[in-house]
Structure formats: C-alpha cells, structure tokens
Scaffold this motif. Structure first.
Motif, PDB file in Angstrom:
ATOM      1  N   PRO A 112       0.833  -0.725  -0.033  1.00 36.47           N
ATOM      2  CA  PRO A 112       0.014   0.202  -0.073  1.00 36.47           C
ATOM      3  C   PRO A 112       0.843   1.404  -0.114  1.00 36.47           C
ATOM      4  CG  PRO A 112       0.167  -0.792   1.927  1.00 36.47           C
ATOM      5  CD  PRO A 112       0.643  -1.953   1.271  1.00 36.47           C
ATOM      6  N   ASN A 113       0.435   2.083  -0.133  1.00 37.00           N
ATOM      7  CA  ASN A 113       0.611   3.549  -0.110  1.00 37.00           C
ATOM      8  C   ASN A 113       0.745   4.378   1.180  1.00 37.00           C
ATOM      9  OD1 ASN A 113       1.489   3.762  -2.836  1.00 37.00           O
ATOM     10  ND2 ASN A 113      -0.263   4.864  -3.122  1.00 37.00           N
ATOM     11  N   ILE A 114       1.270   5.480   2.031  1.00 42.49           N
ATOM     12  CA  ILE A 114       1.286   6.157   2.905  1.00 42.49           C
ATOM     13  C   ILE A 114       0.658   7.620   2.379  1.00 42.49           C
ATOM     14  CG2 ILE A 114       2.404   6.928   4.927  1.00 42.49           C
ATOM     15  CD1 ILE A 114       4.379   4.769   5.117  1.00 42.49           C
ATOM     16  N   LEU A 115       0.257   7.703   3.069  1.00 41.94           N
ATOM     17  CA  LEU A 115      -0.601   9.499   2.347  1.00 41.94           C
ATOM     18  C   LEU A 115       0.462  10.661   4.397  1.00 41.94           C
ATOM     19  CD1 LEU A 115      -1.870  11.572   1.367  1.00 41.94           C
ATOM     20  CD2 LEU A 115      -3.845  11.230   3.144  1.00 41.94           C
ATOM     21  N   GLN A 185       9.093  21.877   0.305  1.00 41.25           N
ATOM     22  CA  GLN A 185       8.434  23.135  -1.273  1.00 41.25           C
ATOM     23  C   GLN A 185       7.272  22.618  -1.685  1.00 41.25           C
ATOM     24  OE1 GLN A 185      11.271  23.760  -4.177  1.00 41.25           O
ATOM     25  NE2 GLN A 185      12.839  22.650  -2.668  1.00 41.25           N
ATOM     26  N   VAL A 186       6.562  20.928  -1.577  1.00 33.36           N
ATOM     27  CA  VAL A 186       5.541  20.199  -1.521  1.00 33.36           C
ATOM     28  C   VAL A 186       4.579  20.429  -0.455  1.00 33.36           C
ATOM     29  CG1 VAL A 186       4.265  18.591  -2.498  1.00 33.36           C
ATOM     30  CG2 VAL A 186       6.574  19.543  -4.125  1.00 33.36           C
ATOM     31  N   ASP A 187       3.316  20.036  -0.524  1.00 35.28           N
ATOM     32  CA  ASP A 187       2.790  20.138   0.560  1.00 35.28           C
ATOM     33  C   ASP A 187       2.409  17.718   1.297  1.00 35.28           C
ATOM     34  OD1 ASP A 187       1.825  22.725   1.215  1.00 35.28           O
ATOM     35  OD2 ASP A 187       0.696  22.632  -0.263  1.00 35.28           O
ATOM     36  N   PHE A 188       1.958  17.592   0.885  1.00 34.10           N
ATOM     37  CA  PHE A 188       2.129  16.264   1.189  1.00 34.10           C
ATOM     38  C   PHE A 188       1.984  15.497  -0.323  1.00 34.10           C
ATOM     39  CE2 PHE A 188      -2.181  17.494  -0.868  1.00 34.10           C
ATOM     40  CZ  PHE A 188      -2.926  16.251  -1.804  1.00 34.10           C
ATOM     41  N   MET A 189       2.019  13.971   0.301  1.00 35.84           N
ATOM     42  CA  MET A 189       2.459  12.728  -1.009  1.00 35.84           C
ATOM     43  C   MET A 189       1.495  11.126  -0.503  1.00 35.84           C
ATOM     44  SD  MET A 189       6.856  12.342  -1.216  1.00 35.84           S
ATOM     45  CE  MET A 189       5.935  10.916  -2.726  1.00 35.84           C
ATOM     46  N   PHE A 190       1.887  11.109  -1.648  1.00 33.10           N
ATOM     47  CA  PHE A 190       1.409   8.960  -1.359  1.00 33.10           C
ATOM     48  C   PHE A 190       2.991   8.303  -1.952  1.00 33.10           C
ATOM     49  CE2 PHE A 190      -3.232  10.847  -1.660  1.00 33.10           C
ATOM     50  CZ  PHE A 190      -3.616  10.131  -0.783  1.00 33.10           C
ATOM     51  N   ASP A 191       3.475   7.694  -1.030  1.00 35.81           N
ATOM     52  CA  ASP A 191       3.891   7.203  -1.317  1.00 35.81           C
ATOM     53  C   ASP A 191       4.159   5.337  -1.033  1.00 35.81           C
ATOM     54  OD1 ASP A 191       6.222   6.521  -3.502  1.00 35.81           O
ATOM     55  OD2 ASP A 191       7.989   7.145  -1.953  1.00 35.81           O
ATOM     56  N   VAL A 210      -2.694   5.109   5.927  1.00 36.73           N
ATOM     57  CA  VAL A 210      -2.634   4.937   4.423  1.00 36.73           C
ATOM     58  C   VAL A 210      -3.799   3.775   3.699  1.00 36.73           C
ATOM     59  CG1 VAL A 210      -0.107   2.747   5.960  1.00 36.73           C
ATOM     60  CG2 VAL A 210      -2.791   2.429   6.758  1.00 36.73           C
ATOM     61  N   THR A 211      -3.120   3.348   2.766  1.00 35.77           N
ATOM     62  CA  THR A 211      -3.993   3.312   1.539  1.00 35.77           C
ATOM     63  C   THR A 211      -4.487   0.972   1.958  1.00 35.77           C
ATOM     64  OG1 THR A 211      -2.422   3.039   0.212  1.00 35.77           O
ATOM     65  CG2 THR A 211      -3.263   5.556   0.201  1.00 35.77           C
ATOM     66  N   SER A 212      -3.731   0.683   2.628  1.00 34.99           N
ATOM     67  CA  SER A 212      -3.845  -0.405   2.447  1.00 34.99           C
ATOM     68  C   SER A 212      -5.423  -1.230   3.876  1.00 34.99           C
ATOM     69  CB  SER A 212      -3.271  -1.078   3.716  1.00 34.99           C
ATOM     70  OG  SER A 212      -2.957  -0.857   5.137  1.00 34.99           O
ATOM     71  N   LYS A 213      -6.786  -1.650   3.898  1.00 38.31           N
ATOM     72  CA  LYS A 213      -7.893  -2.604   3.791  1.00 38.31           C
ATOM     73  C   LYS A 213      -7.921  -2.114   4.712  1.00 38.31           C
ATOM     74  CE  LYS A 213     -11.454  -5.096   2.778  1.00 38.31           C
ATOM     75  NZ  LYS A 213     -11.425  -6.016   1.162  1.00 38.31           N
ATOM     76  N   SER A 214      -6.440  -2.975   5.380  1.00 41.94           N
ATOM     77  CA  SER A 214      -6.131  -2.877   7.166  1.00 41.94           C
ATOM     78  C   SER A 214      -5.152  -1.838   7.439  1.00 41.94           C
ATOM     79  CB  SER A 214      -6.372  -4.044   7.826  1.00 41.94           C
ATOM     80  OG  SER A 214      -5.041  -4.871   7.370  1.00 41.94           O
ATOM     81  N   ARG A 215      -4.885  -1.473   8.483  1.00 39.29           N
ATOM     82  CA  ARG A 215      -3.581  -1.140   9.450  1.00 39.29           C
ATOM     83  C   ARG A 215      -2.622  -2.051   9.451  1.00 39.29           C
ATOM     84  NH1 ARG A 215      -4.800   2.839  14.190  1.00 39.29           N
ATOM     85  NH2 ARG A 215      -6.700   3.640  14.160  1.00 39.29           N
ATOM     86  N   LEU A 216      -1.252  -1.508   9.199  1.00 36.51           N
ATOM     87  CA  LEU A 216      -0.560  -2.085   8.486  1.00 36.51           C
ATOM     88  C   LEU A 216       0.822  -2.337  10.678  1.00 36.51           C
ATOM     89  CD1 LEU A 216       1.286   0.038   5.862  1.00 36.51           C
ATOM     90  CD2 LEU A 216       0.296  -2.311   6.241  1.00 36.51           C
ATOM     91  N   VAL A 218       3.730  -2.889  10.621  1.00 36.82           N
ATOM     92  CA  VAL A 218       5.052  -1.557  10.867  1.00 36.82           C
ATOM     93  C   VAL A 218       4.431  -0.102  11.386  1.00 36.82           C
ATOM     94  CG1 VAL A 218       4.614  -0.601   8.456  1.00 36.82           C
ATOM     95  CG2 VAL A 218       7.054  -1.054   9.851  1.00 36.82           C
ATOM     96  N   LEU A 219       3.477   0.668  10.934  1.00 36.42           N
ATOM     97  CA  LEU A 219       3.049   1.864  11.318  1.00 36.42           C
ATOM     98  C   LEU A 219       1.489   1.480  12.190  1.00 36.42           C
ATOM     99  CD1 LEU A 219       3.467   4.022   8.312  1.00 36.42           C
ATOM    100  CD2 LEU A 219       4.407   4.153  10.623  1.00 36.42           C
ATOM    101  N   PRO A 220       0.960   0.733  13.620  1.00 36.21           N
ATOM    102  CA  PRO A 220      -0.157   0.396  13.851  1.00 36.21           C
ATOM    103  C   PRO A 220      -1.023   1.748  14.322  1.00 36.21           C
ATOM    104  CG  PRO A 220       1.560   0.273  15.443  1.00 36.21           C
ATOM    105  CD  PRO A 220       2.650   0.306  13.948  1.00 36.21           C
ATOM    106  N   ASN A 221      -0.228   2.743  13.784  1.00 35.13           N
ATOM    107  CA  ASN A 221      -1.452   3.526  15.347  1.00 35.13           C
ATOM    108  C   ASN A 221      -1.891   5.085  13.383  1.00 35.13           C
ATOM    109  OD1 ASN A 221      -0.399   3.025  17.654  1.00 35.13           O
ATOM    110  ND2 ASN A 221       1.183   4.077  17.509  1.00 35.13           N
ATOM    111  N   VAL A 222      -1.255   4.569  12.592  1.00 37.71           N
ATOM    112  CA  VAL A 222      -1.224   5.488  11.351  1.00 37.71           C
ATOM    113  C   VAL A 222      -3.044   4.402  10.778  1.00 37.71           C
ATOM    114  CG1 VAL A 222      -1.077   5.936   8.995  1.00 37.71           C
ATOM    115  CG2 VAL A 222       1.124   5.608  10.761  1.00 37.71           C
ATOM    116  N   PRO A 223      -4.098   5.131  10.436  1.00 31.42           N
ATOM    117  CA  PRO A 223      -5.416   4.949  10.919  1.00 31.42           C
ATOM    118  C   PRO A 223      -5.354   4.674   9.035  1.00 31.42           C
ATOM    119  CG  PRO A 223      -5.484   7.566  10.726  1.00 31.42           C
ATOM    120  CD  PRO A 223      -4.448   6.566  11.097  1.00 31.42           C
ATOM    121  N   THR A 224      -6.778   3.561   8.606  1.00 31.55           N
ATOM    122  CA  THR A 224      -6.308   3.569   7.123  1.00 31.55           C
ATOM    123  C   THR A 224      -7.619   4.462   6.609  1.00 31.55           C
ATOM    124  OG1 THR A 224      -8.558   2.050   7.596  1.00 31.55           O
ATOM    125  CG2 THR A 224      -6.730   0.830   7.344  1.00 31.55           C
TER     126      THR A 224
END
Length: 310
Positions: A112-115, A185-191, A210-216, A218-224
């Motif tokens: 998935p990507n991270i926003l 210089q740029v505000d945000f990105m998906f990668d 994160v753009t996955s269906k469920s949380r990762l 490796v990043l349990p505190n970052v929501p989908t």
C-alpha cells in the motif's frame, strides 16, 4: 508421446541462464525484490537468473523488450500494477497488449501507500487535510513519483472522493518528490511504504493514513483511509512474474511452484512485513483475475480524471 513444447519444458532450464526483465531502475523497490527472487530461482533451477533493468516510459520499454523475446522460458519479466493494469488506459500507444502478448505466472506481493504531509503543516489527519483544502482551494500541492503511478492516482482518488482541489506536481521518481515534501516546497504525497517508511519513522514526514484495507503492523497507530472517512478507499501497488505469450505451460507451472515456495519462506514473509508489503502468491489464473479486476478499477479512474500520456 511428449509434444515438442512439453519435451523442451521437461529439459528446461538445462543450465541455460534466465533473464528477468524489471521495469525499474537498479536500487528501486521492484529491483530489490526481483533480485532476491532471482537468487532463489537460480538456486532451485540450477542456473543463473540475471536481472535486466529497463526503466522508463511507464515500464513500457521493459514490456516491449519482454514481448519480443522468444517464449521459451529463458526470458521472464516483473509485471506490476502500472505495466499490467494502468498503462492500457493511460498510454495511447503502450507498444504491447498485456492480455494478448503476456501470460501471468504468479503474483508476488502487494504494497500500500502512505499518505504523508510536510511535518510543518498544521495537518494531523485526513479530515484536517480535507478541511484545509476546502478552505484553501487550489493552494495545496501534491507531489508524486510521476504521472500514472499509484503515487499519482491515489491523489486523484482522494480528489474525486473528497471533492477537493489541489495542484499535482509529478516528479521523475518518488525519491525526488519526497525530498521536496520534506523541505516544504510541496505539501503532501502518497508513496509506497518501503520507499517512504524511513522518512516517516525518522519524523521527517508525518504519516496521516495508509491506503491498505487494514492497518499495517509496521505503523499500527496510523489509520486507514477508510477509517479516516473515505469508505472503500484502497490502493495497493502490486507485482508478479509474467512471461511472453506462448511460453510452454509446464514451464509456467514450474516457475509458479518455485515462486510460491519462495513466498512461503519465513525469511520472505518477515522481510515483507518489515517493509509493509503483503505476500500474495497463488495460481497463474488467480493472477490473471487480479490483473483484470485492477485494470477495470484504474481504467475507470483514469477516464474519469481524464488522464492521458502520449
């Protein structure tokens, strides 16, 4: 009595080197994962598997090289979401037909990507990003790894679902975009997770979803994105091994067995989990179904957003 193709397949690879064409530069995430697989296949097949990097033109250079190769099992390729699903709608002349010129062998992984946003912005959630964009229409800038990448198309999905406006700035690769988001210089990105994870963990960028269906793990505190108020928002880059059309079925099946065995190794699964990837595997038919489903999904978005490359 064996047919000519079956007889050839029974003897394959007979010590002859195999070339694995990768539509990405050396050192990239696809290159690194392909080299690990190539080493394993070489050991199991008793021959060398050589990675041939052919980046550029949204992966079409690599795929054109692959489809012109003899379908004898000695040239295979890494086919991903861009080359197998996105290009057919994005490029006016991709130079190959993913359905007619190639045969799926096996999916390998999805990622998935991270926003992520610049750490200096007063934005700590997707809701706050959307609110900011609505209060400041056209002011926000989004970097991407290039037109037609999942980095870019994730942003177009956000634009469509959240009904917001921002300026898209495509770069010649995600690392360059990442540098400018970090600097402000740029505000945000998906990668893709493997590409951006270290910047997030080093607090150089703030991950808000994160753009996955469920949380990762490796990043349990970052929501989908779904949890963040955009139902059904899911983007996963993916890849797998493909071969030129006409490659003998026994060769495809042998490769499929070896690839699936590799994907089940504890070391492979641990490596995938640490970089935010998910091991897939499965049959050639299952990979074909994934390609068809993803092609429809991204074709619809590309047409709706009126994205086209020459």
């Amino acid at each position: 009595m064996l047919t000519a193709g079956a007889a050839q397949a029974a003897d394959w690879p007979a010590g002859k080197p195999i070339t694995l064409i990768v539509p990405a530069a050396a050192g990239s995430t696809p290159d690194q994962s392909s080299r690990k697989l190539a080493q394993y296949l070489g050991e199991k097949l008793g021959t060398s598997v050589v990675v041939d990097n052919r980046p550029g033109a949204a992966g079409s250079i690599a795929m054109q090289t692959l489809v012109r190769s003899k379908p004898d099992g000695y040239t295979i390729g890494f086919g991903n979401i861009v080359t197998m699903a996105i290009n057919r709608s994005l490029l006016a002349r991709p130079g190959y037909d993913a359905d007619k010129d190639l045969v799926p062998v096996s999916a390998t992984t999805t990622v998935p990507n991270i926003l992520a946003v610049n750490a200096g912005l007063p934005i700590r959630s997707v809701k706050e990003l959307i609110d900011y964009a609505r209060k400041n229409p056209g002011k926000l800038t989004m970097g991407s790894g290039g037109n037609g990448t999942t980095s870019h198309l994730s942003g177009e999905m956000l634009r469509d679902q959240a009904h917001i406006d921002f300026r898209h700035i495509p770069y010649r690769g995600a690392p360059q975009a990442q540098i400018d988001v970090i600097s402000g210089q740029v505000d945000f990105m998906f990668d893709n997770v493997p590409s951006i994870l270290s910047a997030v963990q080093g607090n150089k960028l703030r991950a808000i979803a994160v753009t996955s269906k469920s949380r990762l793990p490796v990043l349990p505190n970052v929501p989908t994105m779904d949890e963040s108020g955009l139902p059904g928002f899911e983007v996963n880059a993916w890849g797998g091994i493909v071969a030129p059309a006409g490659t003998p079925r026994p060769v495809v099946e042998r490769l499929n067995r070896e690839i699936n065995a590799y994907l089940q190794l504890p070391a492979t699964r641990k490596d995938a989990e640490q970089n935010g990837s998910v091991v897939v595997g499965g049959s050639p038919e299952a990979f074909a179904q994934m390609i068809a489903k993803e092609s429809r999904k991204w074709g619809d978005l590309i047409r709706k957003a009126n994205i086209k490359l020459d």
